[in-house]
Design a protein around this motif. Structure first.
Motif, PDB file in Angstrom:
ATOM      1  N   TYR A  25       0.757  -1.090  -0.175  1.00  0.00           N
ATOM      2  CA  TYR A  25      -0.024  -0.073   0.026  1.00  0.00           C
ATOM      3  C   TYR A  25       0.864   1.220  -0.097  1.00  0.00           C
ATOM      4  CZ  TYR A  25      -3.960  -2.657   1.101  1.00  0.00           C
ATOM      5  OH  TYR A  25      -5.214  -3.929   1.220  1.00  0.00           O
ATOM      6  N   ILE A  26       1.828   1.186   0.777  1.00  0.00           N
ATOM      7  CA  ILE A  26       2.784   2.505   0.854  1.00  0.00           C
ATOM      8  C   ILE A  26       3.664   2.751  -0.551  1.00  0.00           C
ATOM      9  CG2 ILE A  26       4.788   3.405   1.787  1.00  0.00           C
ATOM     10  CD1 ILE A  26       4.066   1.576   4.478  1.00  0.00           C
ATOM     11  N   MET A  27       4.013   1.504  -1.041  1.00  0.00           N
ATOM     12  CA  MET A  27       4.525   1.470  -2.452  1.00  0.00           C
ATOM     13  C   MET A  27       3.516   2.050  -3.694  1.00  0.00           C
ATOM     14  SD  MET A  27       7.415   1.190  -4.098  1.00  0.00           S
ATOM     15  CE  MET A  27       8.420   0.250  -3.328  1.00  0.00           C
ATOM     16  N   SER A  28       2.156   1.761  -3.154  1.00  0.00           N
ATOM     17  CA  SER A  28       1.214   2.274  -4.337  1.00  0.00           C
ATOM     18  C   SER A  28       1.212   3.790  -4.244  1.00  0.00           C
ATOM     19  CB  SER A  28      -0.045   1.598  -4.239  1.00  0.00           C
ATOM     20  OG  SER A  28      -0.668   2.028  -2.776  1.00  0.00           O
ATOM     21  N   ASP A  29       1.449   4.146  -3.034  1.00  0.00           N
ATOM     22  CA  ASP A  29       1.383   5.857  -2.900  1.00  0.00           C
ATOM     23  C   ASP A  29       2.662   6.277  -3.677  1.00  0.00           C
ATOM     24  OD1 ASP A  29      -0.779   5.758  -1.512  1.00  0.00           O
ATOM     25  OD2 ASP A  29       0.036   5.706   0.595  1.00  0.00           O
ATOM     26  N   LEU A  43       5.234   8.468   6.596  1.00  0.00           N
ATOM     27  CA  LEU A  43       5.537   7.447   5.654  1.00  0.00           C
ATOM     28  C   LEU A  43       6.982   7.513   5.188  1.00  0.00           C
ATOM     29  CD1 LEU A  43       2.473   7.490   3.003  1.00  0.00           C
ATOM     30  CD2 LEU A  43       2.741   5.758   5.015  1.00  0.00           C
ATOM     31  N   HIS A  44       7.479   8.733   5.725  1.00  0.00           N
ATOM     32  CA  HIS A  44       8.996   8.695   5.049  1.00  0.00           C
ATOM     33  C   HIS A  44       9.925   7.745   5.642  1.00  0.00           C
ATOM     34  CE1 HIS A  44       8.592  13.269   4.222  1.00  0.00           C
ATOM     35  NE2 HIS A  44       7.666  12.520   3.420  1.00  0.00           N
ATOM     36  N   SER A  45       9.809   7.346   6.964  1.00  0.00           N
ATOM     37  CA  SER A  45      10.706   6.410   7.323  1.00  0.00           C
ATOM     38  C   SER A  45      10.644   4.777   6.648  1.00  0.00           C
ATOM     39  CB  SER A  45      10.720   6.370   8.954  1.00  0.00           C
ATOM     40  OG  SER A  45       9.242   5.791   9.195  1.00  0.00           O
ATOM     41  N   ALA A  46       9.364   4.547   6.123  1.00  0.00           N
ATOM     42  CA  ALA A  46       9.413   3.401   5.450  1.00  0.00           C
ATOM     43  C   ALA A  46       9.748   3.580   4.124  1.00  0.00           C
ATOM     44  CB  ALA A  46       7.695   3.122   5.564  1.00  0.00           C
ATOM     45  N   VAL A  53       0.246 -10.107   5.510  1.00  0.00           N
ATOM     46  CA  VAL A  53       0.486  -8.533   4.980  1.00  0.00           C
ATOM     47  C   VAL A  53       1.887  -8.507   4.819  1.00  0.00           C
ATOM     48  CG1 VAL A  53       0.220  -6.288   6.036  1.00  0.00           C
ATOM     49  CG2 VAL A  53      -1.600  -7.825   6.506  1.00  0.00           C
ATOM     50  N   PRO A  54       2.019  -7.768   3.734  1.00  0.00           N
ATOM     51  CA  PRO A  54       3.685  -7.801   3.287  1.00  0.00           C
ATOM     52  C   PRO A  54       4.560  -6.714   3.814  1.00  0.00           C
ATOM     53  CG  PRO A  54       2.291  -6.800   1.678  1.00  0.00           C
ATOM     54  CD  PRO A  54       1.302  -7.519   2.577  1.00  0.00           C
ATOM     55  N   ASP A  55       5.541  -7.259   4.524  1.00  0.00           N
ATOM     56  CA  ASP A  55       6.430  -6.133   5.284  1.00  0.00           C
ATOM     57  C   ASP A  55       7.489  -5.298   4.337  1.00  0.00           C
ATOM     58  OD1 ASP A  55       8.120  -8.339   4.926  1.00  0.00           O
ATOM     59  OD2 ASP A  55       8.543  -8.558   7.034  1.00  0.00           O
ATOM     60  N   GLU A  56       7.467  -5.839   3.046  1.00  0.00           N
ATOM     61  CA  GLU A  56       8.373  -5.141   2.073  1.00  0.00           C
ATOM     62  C   GLU A  56       7.927  -5.088   0.574  1.00  0.00           C
ATOM     63  OE1 GLU A  56      13.152  -5.324   1.341  1.00  0.00           O
ATOM     64  OE2 GLU A  56      12.365  -6.880   0.975  1.00  0.00           O
TER      65      GLU A  56
END
Length: 351
Positions: A214-218, A295-298, A258-261
């Motif tokens: 989800y973060i990568m989709s952003d 989200l920056h730290s991820a 849930v994917p962690d990477e």
């Protein structure tokens, strides 16, 4: 001077022999019976060592069993020097519909892996040098050098070594398929990975995790909706606009976790005049500026695994003018251009 039929036979034989020699780029893998450039290097070394004309020939191992070959007609400091450069490796033979190392001619076209990119160019360079020597009784008014380098199809470590050696030339031509167009400018590129990290959890309770996809989709949305349109307005008269693309994505380990990477590969094409460091930093800044601070730290930006500078030779330079005049004298269409599919087609420079 040889008759055309004799010359055609020589060129066809030479290319057939080279295409019959497997030299697939192994990437970071091991050299085997089809991968690696040693066989091609040995062929070239022996060809010039036993040539009717005298050449200075050197073999330099760049990677294990993967040597560059350097040939020169002379090394007279009072003469100008022209460098020809092309590569001995080829792309993979996977999914080919013909036998890759059994060359043949059909309907006026030569078939076989490497015949177009770039053993055909290598044969053209060799034949051109031979013809020039024949016309000048074996003594040329300039020094001519030929560098047949490894690893062009992966990380171009062969030509990088050539630059490290500090080879000097008044002009250079790099061989790639251009349909006889003169290419005096080309895009560069950087390729790198972006990683997002999360927290794994069972999909029965996804709220206990942080979904890296989800973060990568952003991140991808910023690239697609912000960075791509920005680069479409950044243009060069020969190369068109700058570009960036997300080309590979991977993430997750199991359907119920849930994917962690998540990891993507990004390809950024550089216009002549653009510096890779600035382009790389611009992508980082735009992604961070358009995403929430939490989200920056991820988000992790890997250092580029490929850095290819853009190149441009002035159309008013002596070598471009000379080649242009030569093409026009043979009634060829003169097109100064850049072809996006390849790094080097025509390059002229002075070190």
């Amino acid at each position: 001077m040889r008759e055309f039929e004799e010359l055609e036979t020589h060129i066809t034989t030479l290319l057939s022999e080279m295409v019959s020699i497997p030299s697939v780029n192994p990437g970071e893998g091991t050299v085997d019976n089809i991968r690696g450039e040693e066989r091609m290097a040995s062929y070239l070394f022996n060809y010039f060592k036993h040539h009717s004309y005298s050449f200075n020939v050197k073999k330099e191992e760049i990677l294990t069993d993967r040597p560059n070959i350097y040939i020169e007609t002379s090394n007279d400091p009072n003469k100008k020097t022209l460098l020809f450069e092309t590569h001995t490796d080829t792309v993979s033979v996977d999914h080919m519909s013909i036998s890759p190392f059994e060359p043949f001619i059909k309907d006026g076209k030569f078939y076989g892996r490497g015949s177009c990119d770039a053993k055909g160019q290598l044969v053209a360079m060799i034949s051109g040098i031979e013809m020039a020597l024949e016309e000048n009784d074996g003594v040329l008014p300039i020094n001519v050098k030929l560098a047949a380098t490894v690893d062009e199809e992966h990380l171009h470590r062969g030509v990088d070594r050539l630059v490290e050696l500090g080879i000097k030339a008044d002009g250079a031509v790099a061989g790639e398929p251009t349909e006889l167009k003169i290419v005096s400018a080309t895009k560069g590129s950087i390729r790198f990975k972006i990683r997002t990290t999360g927290k794994s959890a069972h999909t029965a309770n996804p709220q206990d995790g942080i979904n890296a996809i989800y973060i990568m989709s952003d991140v991808i949305q910023v690239i697609q909706k912000k960075i791509v349109p920005l680069l479409q307005n950044r243009n060069h008269p020969l190369c068109g606009n700058a570009t960036t693309s997300v080309t590979i994505i991977g993430g997750g380990s199991q359907v119920n976790i849930v994917p962690d990477e998540c990891v993507i590969d990004v390809d950024r094409r550089l216009l002549p005049g653009e510096q890779w460091e600035e382009a790389y930093q611009e992508i980082q800044d735009m992604i961070m500026d358009n995403l929430d601070q939490d989200l920056h730290s991820a988000i992790i930006f890997d250092y580029p695994y490929l850095i290819d500078p853009s190149l441009e030779t002035s159309q008013a330079s002596s070598i471009v003018s000379a080649f242009s005049a030569m093409m026009q004298s043979h009634n060829e269409d003169l097109i100064l251009c850049q072809e996006n599919r390849h790094r080097f087609f025509y390059r002229a420079f002075a070190w």
